[in-house]
Structures are given as C-alpha cells and as structure tokens.
Design a protein around this motif. Structure first.
Motif, PDB file in Angstrom:
ATOM      1  N   LEU A   6       0.955  -1.091   0.013  1.00  0.00           N
ATOM      2  CA  LEU A   6      -0.091  -0.004  -0.252  1.00  0.00           C
ATOM      3  C   LEU A   6       0.963   1.290  -0.014  1.00  0.00           C
ATOM      4  O   LEU A   6       0.568   2.260  -0.717  1.00  0.00           O
ATOM      5  CB  LEU A   6      -0.917   0.030   1.178  1.00  0.00           C
ATOM      6  CG  LEU A   6      -1.681   1.309   1.396  1.00  0.00           C
ATOM      7  CD1 LEU A   6      -2.756   1.584  -0.041  1.00  0.00           C
ATOM      8  CD2 LEU A   6      -2.427   1.130   2.798  1.00  0.00           C
ATOM      9  N   VAL A   7       1.744   1.412   0.996  1.00  0.00           N
ATOM     10  CA  VAL A   7       2.824   2.547   0.923  1.00  0.00           C
ATOM     11  C   VAL A   7       3.453   2.629  -0.271  1.00  0.00           C
ATOM     12  O   VAL A   7       3.511   3.929  -0.758  1.00  0.00           O
ATOM     13  CB  VAL A   7       3.663   2.429   2.264  1.00  0.00           C
ATOM     14  CG1 VAL A   7       4.551   3.532   2.155  1.00  0.00           C
ATOM     15  CG2 VAL A   7       2.894   2.335   3.412  1.00  0.00           C
ATOM     16  N   TRP A   8       3.987   1.485  -0.911  1.00  0.00           N
ATOM     17  CA  TRP A   8       4.687   1.503  -2.091  1.00  0.00           C
ATOM     18  C   TRP A   8       4.058   2.323  -3.330  1.00  0.00           C
ATOM     19  O   TRP A   8       4.404   3.008  -3.966  1.00  0.00           O
ATOM     20  CB  TRP A   8       5.216   0.302  -2.454  1.00  0.00           C
ATOM     21  CG  TRP A   8       5.982   0.109  -3.626  1.00  0.00           C
ATOM     22  CD1 TRP A   8       7.322   0.571  -3.845  1.00  0.00           C
ATOM     23  CD2 TRP A   8       5.759  -0.222  -5.000  1.00  0.00           C
ATOM     24  NE1 TRP A   8       7.719   0.452  -5.096  1.00  0.00           N
ATOM     25  CE2 TRP A   8       6.547  -0.397  -5.944  1.00  0.00           C
ATOM     26  CE3 TRP A   8       4.489  -1.000  -5.448  1.00  0.00           C
ATOM     27  CZ2 TRP A   8       6.701  -0.615  -7.127  1.00  0.00           C
ATOM     28  CZ3 TRP A   8       4.432  -1.307  -6.886  1.00  0.00           C
ATOM     29  CH2 TRP A   8       5.604  -1.233  -7.780  1.00  0.00           C
ATOM     30  N   VAL A   9       2.696   1.620  -3.479  1.00  0.00           N
ATOM     31  CA  VAL A   9       1.768   2.221  -4.575  1.00  0.00           C
ATOM     32  C   VAL A   9       1.568   3.573  -4.252  1.00  0.00           C
ATOM     33  O   VAL A   9       1.456   4.308  -5.222  1.00  0.00           O
ATOM     34  CB  VAL A   9       0.627   1.497  -4.608  1.00  0.00           C
ATOM     35  CG1 VAL A   9      -0.626   1.967  -5.441  1.00  0.00           C
ATOM     36  CG2 VAL A   9       0.612  -0.131  -4.881  1.00  0.00           C
ATOM     37  N   LEU A  10       1.093   3.933  -3.152  1.00  0.00           N
ATOM     38  CA  LEU A  10       0.896   5.366  -2.921  1.00  0.00           C
ATOM     39  C   LEU A  10       2.201   6.154  -3.173  1.00  0.00           C
ATOM     40  O   LEU A  10       2.088   7.308  -3.846  1.00  0.00           O
ATOM     41  CB  LEU A  10       0.464   5.626  -1.399  1.00  0.00           C
ATOM     42  CG  LEU A  10      -1.018   5.118  -0.974  1.00  0.00           C
ATOM     43  CD1 LEU A  10      -1.254   5.360   0.542  1.00  0.00           C
ATOM     44  CD2 LEU A  10      -2.080   5.817  -1.956  1.00  0.00           C
ATOM     45  N   TRP A  11       3.326   5.811  -2.932  1.00  0.00           N
ATOM     46  CA  TRP A  11       4.670   6.671  -2.815  1.00  0.00           C
ATOM     47  C   TRP A  11       4.811   6.769  -4.427  1.00  0.00           C
ATOM     48  O   TRP A  11       5.188   7.667  -4.917  1.00  0.00           O
ATOM     49  CB  TRP A  11       5.681   5.794  -2.442  1.00  0.00           C
ATOM     50  CG  TRP A  11       7.322   6.618  -2.751  1.00  0.00           C
ATOM     51  CD1 TRP A  11       7.942   6.065  -3.539  1.00  0.00           C
ATOM     52  CD2 TRP A  11       7.514   7.696  -2.218  1.00  0.00           C
ATOM     53  NE1 TRP A  11       8.965   6.691  -3.799  1.00  0.00           N
ATOM     54  CE2 TRP A  11       8.852   7.964  -2.945  1.00  0.00           C
ATOM     55  CE3 TRP A  11       7.124   8.832  -1.692  1.00  0.00           C
ATOM     56  CZ2 TRP A  11       9.615   8.901  -2.888  1.00  0.00           C
ATOM     57  CZ3 TRP A  11       7.816   9.993  -1.580  1.00  0.00           C
ATOM     58  CH2 TRP A  11       9.182  10.017  -2.164  1.00  0.00           C
ATOM     59  N   MET A  12       4.556   5.521  -5.209  1.00  0.00           N
ATOM     60  CA  MET A  12       4.785   5.692  -6.686  1.00  0.00           C
ATOM     61  C   MET A  12       3.656   6.540  -7.477  1.00  0.00           C
ATOM     62  O   MET A  12       4.281   7.411  -8.204  1.00  0.00           O
ATOM     63  CB  MET A  12       4.745   4.122  -7.254  1.00  0.00           C
ATOM     64  CG  MET A  12       5.643   3.355  -6.978  1.00  0.00           C
ATOM     65  SD  MET A  12       7.442   3.717  -7.545  1.00  0.00           S
ATOM     66  CE  MET A  12       6.859   3.371  -9.376  1.00  0.00           C
ATOM     67  N   VAL A  13       2.625   6.644  -7.214  1.00  0.00           N
ATOM     68  CA  VAL A  13       1.494   7.441  -7.601  1.00  0.00           C
ATOM     69  C   VAL A  13       1.898   8.895  -7.220  1.00  0.00           C
ATOM     70  O   VAL A  13       1.858   9.712  -8.405  1.00  0.00           O
ATOM     71  CB  VAL A  13       0.135   7.245  -7.165  1.00  0.00           C
ATOM     72  CG1 VAL A  13      -1.035   8.082  -7.617  1.00  0.00           C
ATOM     73  CG2 VAL A  13      -0.058   5.700  -7.585  1.00  0.00           C
ATOM     74  N   VAL A  14       2.182   9.146  -5.822  1.00  0.00           N
ATOM     75  CA  VAL A  14       2.337  10.605  -5.441  1.00  0.00           C
ATOM     76  C   VAL A  14       3.741  11.023  -6.148  1.00  0.00           C
ATOM     77  O   VAL A  14       3.717  12.196  -6.645  1.00  0.00           O
ATOM     78  CB  VAL A  14       2.359  10.685  -4.224  1.00  0.00           C
ATOM     79  CG1 VAL A  14       2.830  12.078  -3.720  1.00  0.00           C
ATOM     80  CG2 VAL A  14       1.016  10.201  -3.306  1.00  0.00           C
TER      81      VAL A  14
END
Length: 301
Positions: free
Chosen positions: A45-53
C-alpha cells in the motif's frame, strides 16, 4: 423472635492469580505476529501510494490541470488538464447515486422492518448475488439490454446504469446493518404511544441510523468512481466536456488513464500518473467526508 446472624470475618475476594510466564510468552508471540502481518500488508500500500504521488505530483500542481481539458492537446504535447474527466466522473457517479440510493435504502428498510417469507428471502439472495457480480458483467448486461436490445446509443447514462448495479448491494447491506443496530426499545416505545409503524420508521428508526447510512452511501459511491469496465464498454473517450448524458462520448478519470496508457510519449505517462493521483484524491475526499458527516450527525443527535 427472628434473629440475625453476622459474620465474624468479612468474605475476601480470591487473590489475583499471577499470569504464568508461558501465557505471557504466547501473548507476546501473537502480538508480534499480528504486528508483522500488518507491516507486511502495509508495504504494498505504501509503495503504491509513493509511486503514484511521486510520479503524479508534477502533473496536478500545474496551473491548468484542474481548470482545462485535453482539447487541442497533441499526444506528445505536455499541457492541458483533467477538468473534463473530473466532470464526467462526478456526473456519472452522481446520476448512479440518485438512482441507487433510494432503491437501496427502501430495500433495506423492507428487509429489516417488513421482510418476512419468500419475498424477503428472494430479495436477500438477489442482493448477495449482485454483490458478487464483476463490474465487467454489469457493463455487458447494460450493453445487451440498454444498447443492443432497446437501441439507445452508448452514453454516460448507460455507464451510470452499470454503476447502479454495483452500488445497490453496498447501499442495501450497509443500510441494513445500520437499521439492525437501532434498539428495539425505541420501536416498542413508539408503538406504545400509538404511533403507526411507517411513521416510527421515518421519524425514529431512520434518523437514528442516518449517520451510518450516509457513511455507507458515500463509501459505495467511492467504490464505483474508480470502476473501469463500465466506461470502457458503454461510452467513448472525449477530450472536452460533453454535457449530454444520453448521447456522445464523455471522459472520466478511469477512461482517461486507459486512453493515455496507449500513448508512448512522456506526456502521456505524465497524464496517466496525474489522473491516477487525482482519482485517489477524490476517493480519499469522499472517505474523509463520510467520516466527518458521521461524526457531526452522531454529535448532534
């Protein structure tokens, strides 16, 4: 003559038994296992959010991102915005909510307050089936019925009809659970005062369950806003705003992402990540609104 007896010594509570070392070790192991599972679940979850942001922040901070469309913007040209896609996403979801919310709330009220016998069982069974229907199946059903059979053109309204099928079970289930939490004593007190059942439901039961109902409705709306299958099957992409719900192509954020995925240029990739981040922000805003509304209504009740 009656006599009373008194105890010479007061009764003492049994002493607290010390927790054994083995039980403490087991408790610590279970706590550590739960914490480790939580940490593992948070990693993607954190990895996906970091990538998108990190990849989408450059697009959404542009001065034209929130106010312009992609009209006149070439595939390899940086610029434009997603105003037309945000408009399409909100309009399609709002139309779906206008249809699904009254139907879902009335179905839940029937199941909780009146539902007895075969009809209630059939309704519950159909809601359970509808909850497990994939979004592509709902889109194909609307395509077969609304477009292929009835002859209506592909449009944003057809997308809203597919979203209705996806929203209905969520609205019904969330409303049903909230209505079941209303104490029966409130209903019985109202009946004892001679108030009819329908007025008891409208004046007492529904207002008591309203905070949870609104939260469930907003969460169901957030769920359908990110659906891709209905917009791919039932409407085409447009680079500018189309205010006609019943005819013509209309953009949405999921459809914009899909459209730009076929664009190999750097500008296309920037728009993909920017649209994805915009969609996440809109859904997060709905979740926050659900929490705020629930808190305000609970405080003022």
């Amino acid at each position: 003559m009656a006599t009373t007896t008194t105890l010479e010594k007061p009764i003492k509570a049994p002493p607290f038994r010390h927790v054994s070392t083995g039980r403490r070790i087991k408790n610590n192991i279970a706590t550590g296992a739960f914490a480790a599972c939580f940490a593992v679940a948070m990693i993607p979850l954190v990895w996906v959010l970091w990538m998108v942001v990190s990849k989408g922040i450059g697009a959404i901070v542009s001065s034209t991102w929130w106010t312009n469309s992609q009209k006149g913007i070439l595939p390899d040209q940086t610029g434009g915005g997603v105003y037309h896609a945000i408009y399409g996403t909100i309009v399609q979801s709002a139309v779906a909510a206008v249809i699904a919310v009254p139907l879902g709330v009335m179905a839940a009220i029937y199941l909780v307050e009146y539902g007895r016998g075969r009809l209630a069982k059939v309704t519950t069974f159909m809601v359970d089936i509808l909850a497990g229907v994939p979004s592509i199946v709902a889109a194909l059903f609307i395509f077969a019925l609304w477009i292929a059979t009835l002859g209506f053109p592909q449009s944003a309204f057809a997308v809203s009809l597919a979203m209705v099928l996806l929203m209905l079970p969520v609205v019904v289930r969330s409303t049903e659970e909230m209505l079941k939490l209303v104490p029966d004593e409130l209903r019985e007190a109202s009946y004892a005062l001679g108030i009819p059942k329908w007025k008891t439901i409208v004046k007492i039961v529904v207002p008591t369950a309203l905070p949870g109902m609104i939260s469930g409705i907003l969460l169901s709306l957030a769920r359908v806003m990110g659906e891709t299958a209905p917009v791919l099957v039932l409407v085409g992409y447009a680079k500018s705003i189309n205010s006609n719900l019943f005819d013509g192509n209309m953009a949405s954020l999921p459809l914009l992402i899909y459209q730009e995925l076929a664009n190999p240029e750097a500008a296309g990739r920037e728009r993909v990540w920017g649209a994805a981040l915009t969609l996440i922000l809109l859904i997060a805003l709905l979740y926050a609104a659900a929490a705020v509304v629930n808190k305000l209504l609970t405080r003022n009740r």
